[in-house]
Design a protein around this motif. Structure first.
Motif, PDB file in Angstrom:
ATOM      1  N   SER A  87       0.978  -1.334   0.028  1.00 35.55           N
ATOM      2  CA  SER A  87       0.036   0.107   0.155  1.00 35.55           C
ATOM      3  C   SER A  87       0.802   1.268   0.159  1.00 35.55           C
ATOM      4  CB  SER A  87      -1.092   0.036   1.239  1.00 35.55           C
ATOM      5  OG  SER A  87      -0.415  -0.311   2.271  1.00 35.55           O
ATOM      6  N   PHE A  88       1.949   1.302   0.519  1.00 31.80           N
ATOM      7  CA  PHE A  88       2.814   2.399   0.666  1.00 31.80           C
ATOM      8  C   PHE A  88       3.636   2.749  -0.732  1.00 31.80           C
ATOM      9  CE2 PHE A  88       7.137   4.170   2.124  1.00 31.80           C
ATOM     10  CZ  PHE A  88       6.576   5.321   2.431  1.00 31.80           C
ATOM     11  N   TYR A  89       3.841   1.673  -1.432  1.00 30.34           N
ATOM     12  CA  TYR A  89       4.412   1.751  -2.732  1.00 30.34           C
ATOM     13  C   TYR A  89       3.288   2.425  -3.796  1.00 30.34           C
ATOM     14  CZ  TYR A  89       5.668   0.701  -7.382  1.00 30.34           C
ATOM     15  OH  TYR A  89       6.017   0.906  -8.896  1.00 30.34           O
ATOM     16  N   MET A  90       2.009   2.040  -3.508  1.00 29.44           N
ATOM     17  CA  MET A  90       1.186   2.425  -4.377  1.00 29.44           C
ATOM     18  C   MET A  90       0.707   3.966  -4.182  1.00 29.44           C
ATOM     19  SD  MET A  90       0.600  -0.229  -6.648  1.00 29.44           S
ATOM     20  CE  MET A  90      -0.857   0.865  -7.343  1.00 29.44           C
ATOM     21  N   GLY A  91       0.828   4.243  -2.836  1.00 28.48           N
ATOM     22  CA  GLY A  91       0.524   5.715  -2.603  1.00 28.48           C
ATOM     23  C   GLY A  91       1.540   6.441  -3.013  1.00 28.48           C
ATOM     24  N   ARG A  92       2.840   6.210  -2.754  1.00 26.66           N
ATOM     25  CA  ARG A  92       3.883   6.878  -3.222  1.00 26.66           C
ATOM     26  C   ARG A  92       4.095   6.931  -4.656  1.00 26.66           C
ATOM     27  NH1 ARG A  92       4.342  10.148  -0.282  1.00 26.66           N
ATOM     28  NH2 ARG A  92       2.316   9.576  -0.318  1.00 26.66           N
ATOM     29  N   ARG A  93       3.932   6.074  -5.421  1.00 26.70           N
ATOM     30  CA  ARG A  93       4.090   5.886  -6.818  1.00 26.70           C
ATOM     31  C   ARG A  93       2.971   7.024  -7.460  1.00 26.70           C
ATOM     32  NH1 ARG A  93       2.194   0.976 -11.013  1.00 26.70           N
ATOM     33  NH2 ARG A  93       0.176   1.998 -10.334  1.00 26.70           N
ATOM     34  N   ALA A  94       1.732   6.975  -6.943  1.00 26.27           N
ATOM     35  CA  ALA A  94       0.750   7.934  -7.229  1.00 26.27           C
ATOM     36  C   ALA A  94       1.356   9.478  -6.933  1.00 26.27           C
ATOM     37  CB  ALA A  94      -0.418   7.842  -6.678  1.00 26.27           C
ATOM     38  N   ALA A  95       2.007   9.689  -5.731  1.00 22.01           N
ATOM     39  CA  ALA A  95       2.424  10.901  -5.395  1.00 22.01           C
ATOM     40  C   ALA A  95       3.490  11.250  -6.237  1.00 22.01           C
ATOM     41  CB  ALA A  95       2.828  10.878  -3.921  1.00 22.01           C
ATOM     42  N   PHE A  96       4.546  10.393  -6.652  1.00 22.38           N
ATOM     43  CA  PHE A  96       5.469  10.795  -7.393  1.00 22.38           C
ATOM     44  C   PHE A  96       5.127  11.089  -8.957  1.00 22.38           C
ATOM     45  CE2 PHE A  96       8.641   9.101 -10.494  1.00 22.38           C
ATOM     46  CZ  PHE A  96       9.780  10.052 -10.042  1.00 22.38           C
ATOM     47  N   ARG A  97       3.938  10.341  -9.370  1.00 20.63           N
ATOM     48  CA  ARG A  97       3.606  10.759 -10.799  1.00 20.63           C
ATOM     49  C   ARG A  97       2.608  11.833 -10.614  1.00 20.63           C
ATOM     50  NH1 ARG A  97       1.861   4.912 -12.657  1.00 20.63           N
ATOM     51  NH2 ARG A  97       3.847   3.897 -13.188  1.00 20.63           N
ATOM     52  N   GLY A  98       2.222  12.607  -9.416  1.00 26.92           N
ATOM     53  CA  GLY A  98       1.583  13.976  -9.350  1.00 26.92           C
ATOM     54  C   GLY A  98       0.023  13.313  -9.805  1.00 26.92           C
ATOM     55  N   VAL A  99      -0.410  12.145  -9.147  1.00 26.11           N
ATOM     56  CA  VAL A  99      -1.959  11.775  -9.610  1.00 26.11           C
ATOM     57  C   VAL A  99      -2.844  11.271  -8.701  1.00 26.11           C
ATOM     58  CG1 VAL A  99      -1.478  11.275 -12.058  1.00 26.11           C
ATOM     59  CG2 VAL A  99      -1.363   9.321 -10.284  1.00 26.11           C
ATOM     60  N   SER A 100      -3.932  11.601  -8.592  1.00 31.31           N
ATOM     61  CA  SER A 100      -4.656  11.021  -7.367  1.00 31.31           C
ATOM     62  C   SER A 100      -4.957   9.627  -7.609  1.00 31.31           C
ATOM     63  CB  SER A 100      -6.079  11.820  -7.362  1.00 31.31           C
ATOM     64  OG  SER A 100      -6.921  10.849  -6.567  1.00 31.31           O
ATOM     65  N   PHE A 101      -4.472   8.608  -6.620  1.00 34.38           N
ATOM     66  CA  PHE A 101      -4.405   7.226  -6.512  1.00 34.38           C
ATOM     67  C   PHE A 101      -6.095   6.832  -6.796  1.00 34.38           C
ATOM     68  CE2 PHE A 101      -5.836   3.265  -4.413  1.00 34.38           C
ATOM     69  CZ  PHE A 101      -4.851   2.555  -5.077  1.00 34.38           C
ATOM     70  N   HIS A 102      -6.730   7.437  -6.196  1.00 32.77           N
ATOM     71  CA  HIS A 102      -8.253   6.979  -6.433  1.00 32.77           C
ATOM     72  C   HIS A 102      -8.767   7.527  -7.738  1.00 32.77           C
ATOM     73  CE1 HIS A 102      -7.682   7.138  -2.038  1.00 32.77           C
ATOM     74  NE2 HIS A 102      -8.049   5.843  -2.180  1.00 32.77           N
ATOM     75  N   GLU A 103      -8.515   8.639  -8.126  1.00 32.66           N
ATOM     76  CA  GLU A 103      -8.935   8.739  -9.533  1.00 32.66           C
ATOM     77  C   GLU A 103      -8.314   8.080 -10.723  1.00 32.66           C
ATOM     78  OE1 GLU A 103      -8.994  13.188 -10.011  1.00 32.66           O
ATOM     79  OE2 GLU A 103      -9.909  13.500  -8.175  1.00 32.66           O
ATOM     80  N   SER A 104      -6.984   7.859 -10.569  1.00 36.04           N
ATOM     81  CA  SER A 104      -6.438   7.195 -11.693  1.00 36.04           C
ATOM     82  C   SER A 104      -6.450   5.764 -11.608  1.00 36.04           C
ATOM     83  CB  SER A 104      -4.960   7.364 -11.524  1.00 36.04           C
ATOM     84  OG  SER A 104      -4.319   6.726 -10.360  1.00 36.04           O
ATOM     85  N   MET A 105      -6.955   4.991 -10.620  1.00 36.30           N
ATOM     86  CA  MET A 105      -7.513   3.749 -10.480  1.00 36.30           C
ATOM     87  C   MET A 105      -8.916   3.502 -10.737  1.00 36.30           C
ATOM     88  SD  MET A 105      -4.593   2.156 -10.034  1.00 36.30           S
ATOM     89  CE  MET A 105      -4.928   0.397  -9.722  1.00 36.30           C
ATOM     90  N   LEU A 106      -9.639   4.556 -10.590  1.00 43.12           N
ATOM     91  CA  LEU A 106     -11.154   4.422 -10.364  1.00 43.12           C
ATOM     92  C   LEU A 106     -11.711   3.800  -9.189  1.00 43.12           C
ATOM     93  CD1 LEU A 106     -11.754   4.084 -14.291  1.00 43.12           C
ATOM     94  CD2 LEU A 106     -11.776   6.218 -12.754  1.00 43.12           C
ATOM     95  N   LEU A 107     -11.086   3.897  -8.121  1.00 48.71           N
ATOM     96  CA  LEU A 107     -11.314   3.427  -6.858  1.00 48.71           C
ATOM     97  C   LEU A 107     -11.860   4.248  -5.811  1.00 48.71           C
ATOM     98  CD1 LEU A 107      -8.193   1.220  -6.626  1.00 48.71           C
ATOM     99  CD2 LEU A 107     -10.304   0.518  -7.157  1.00 48.71           C
ATOM    100  N   ASP A 108     -12.815   3.648  -5.004  1.00 51.50           N
ATOM    101  CA  ASP A 108     -13.688   4.442  -4.154  1.00 51.50           C
ATOM    102  C   ASP A 108     -12.545   4.551  -2.820  1.00 51.50           C
ATOM    103  OD1 ASP A 108     -15.094   5.291  -1.852  1.00 51.50           O
ATOM    104  OD2 ASP A 108     -16.558   3.508  -2.092  1.00 51.50           O
ATOM    105  N   PRO A 109     -12.532   5.853  -2.297  1.00 50.95           N
ATOM    106  CA  PRO A 109     -11.525   6.024  -1.144  1.00 50.95           C
ATOM    107  C   PRO A 109     -11.836   5.429   0.166  1.00 50.95           C
ATOM    108  CG  PRO A 109     -12.321   8.180  -2.044  1.00 50.95           C
ATOM    109  CD  PRO A 109     -12.705   7.166  -2.795  1.00 50.95           C
ATOM    110  N   LEU A 110     -13.245   5.384   0.220  1.00 55.71           N
ATOM    111  CA  LEU A 110     -13.747   4.327   1.347  1.00 55.71           C
ATOM    112  C   LEU A 110     -13.371   3.081   1.414  1.00 55.71           C
ATOM    113  CD1 LEU A 110     -17.255   6.269   1.819  1.00 55.71           C
ATOM    114  CD2 LEU A 110     -15.159   7.027   2.940  1.00 55.71           C
ATOM    115  N   ALA A 111     -12.983   2.401   0.313  1.00 51.37           N
ATOM    116  CA  ALA A 111     -12.595   1.099   0.160  1.00 51.37           C
ATOM    117  C   ALA A 111     -11.082   0.795   0.052  1.00 51.37           C
ATOM    118  CB  ALA A 111     -13.547   0.328  -0.950  1.00 51.37           C
ATOM    119  N   TYR A 112     -10.593   1.770  -0.411  1.00 54.01           N
ATOM    120  CA  TYR A 112      -8.800   1.501  -0.584  1.00 54.01           C
ATOM    121  C   TYR A 112      -8.235   2.696  -0.113  1.00 54.01           C
ATOM    122  CZ  TYR A 112     -10.465  -1.751  -4.018  1.00 54.01           C
ATOM    123  OH  TYR A 112     -11.202  -2.575  -4.665  1.00 54.01           O
TER     124      TYR A 112
END
Length: 158
Positions: A87-112
């Motif tokens: 989970s740390f890698y996925m969050g840091r990768r999104a931050a590095f890319r300057g994108v929202s993890f939830h928006e880029s993956m189309l995932l609900d922030p209440l579940a992920y």
């Protein structure tokens, strides 16, 4: 914390390095107790959770934790099982890319929750079988504690 390609590569290298030759209920319990003991020795308020193939094999909470930690664990575990990485890698990768993890993956922030603490349990020759997760510390510390415990545990694993 500065996120670099090298930092992300090290997170992936941890996942490659920290794999099990096998993983059963007894292994989960022993790993869980080793994490709890580490938390006790350091006076940490953490919850530890270990899941294999959808079955919770270990779950314990030290003083100072709350039910909220259980919800964070569920959301972090969802990231690992969906994405195949910590989970740390996925969050840091999104931050590095300057994108929202939830928006880029189309995932609900209440579940992920792409925050540190959930780490993939991989069995050599099999792949991803579950998660080992810590909740209660700042995300980088949750991740580091899991990696430290896995490193020590696997060094003596028979």
């Amino acid at each position: 914390m500065t996120i670099t390609n090298e930092f992300l590569e090290e997170l992936l290298a941890q996942e490659e390095r920290l794999q099990f030759p096998r993983f059963d209920n007894e292994t989960a319990i022993a790993l869980g107790f080793s994490l709890i003991e580490l938390g006790r020795q350091r006076g940490l308020s953490i919850t530890v959770d270990i899941v294999r193939a959808g079955q919770q094999l270990f779950h314990a909470a030290l003083p100072g934790t709350a039910a909220d930690n259980d919800q964070w664990i569920i959301r972090k575990n969802n990231v690992v099982m969906r994405c195949g990485h910590s989970s740390f890698y996925m969050g840091r990768r999104a931050a590095f890319r300057g994108v929202s993890f939830h928006e880029s993956m189309l995932l609900d922030p209440l579940a992920y929750a792409p925050h540190g603490g959930a780490f993939p349990i991989r069995v050599i020759g099999t792949g991803l079988v579950g998660t080992v997760t810590v909740s209660g510390l700042p995300q980088e510390e949750d991740h580091k504690l899991v990696v430290e415990a896995l490193t020590a545990f696997l060094a003596s694993f028979k």
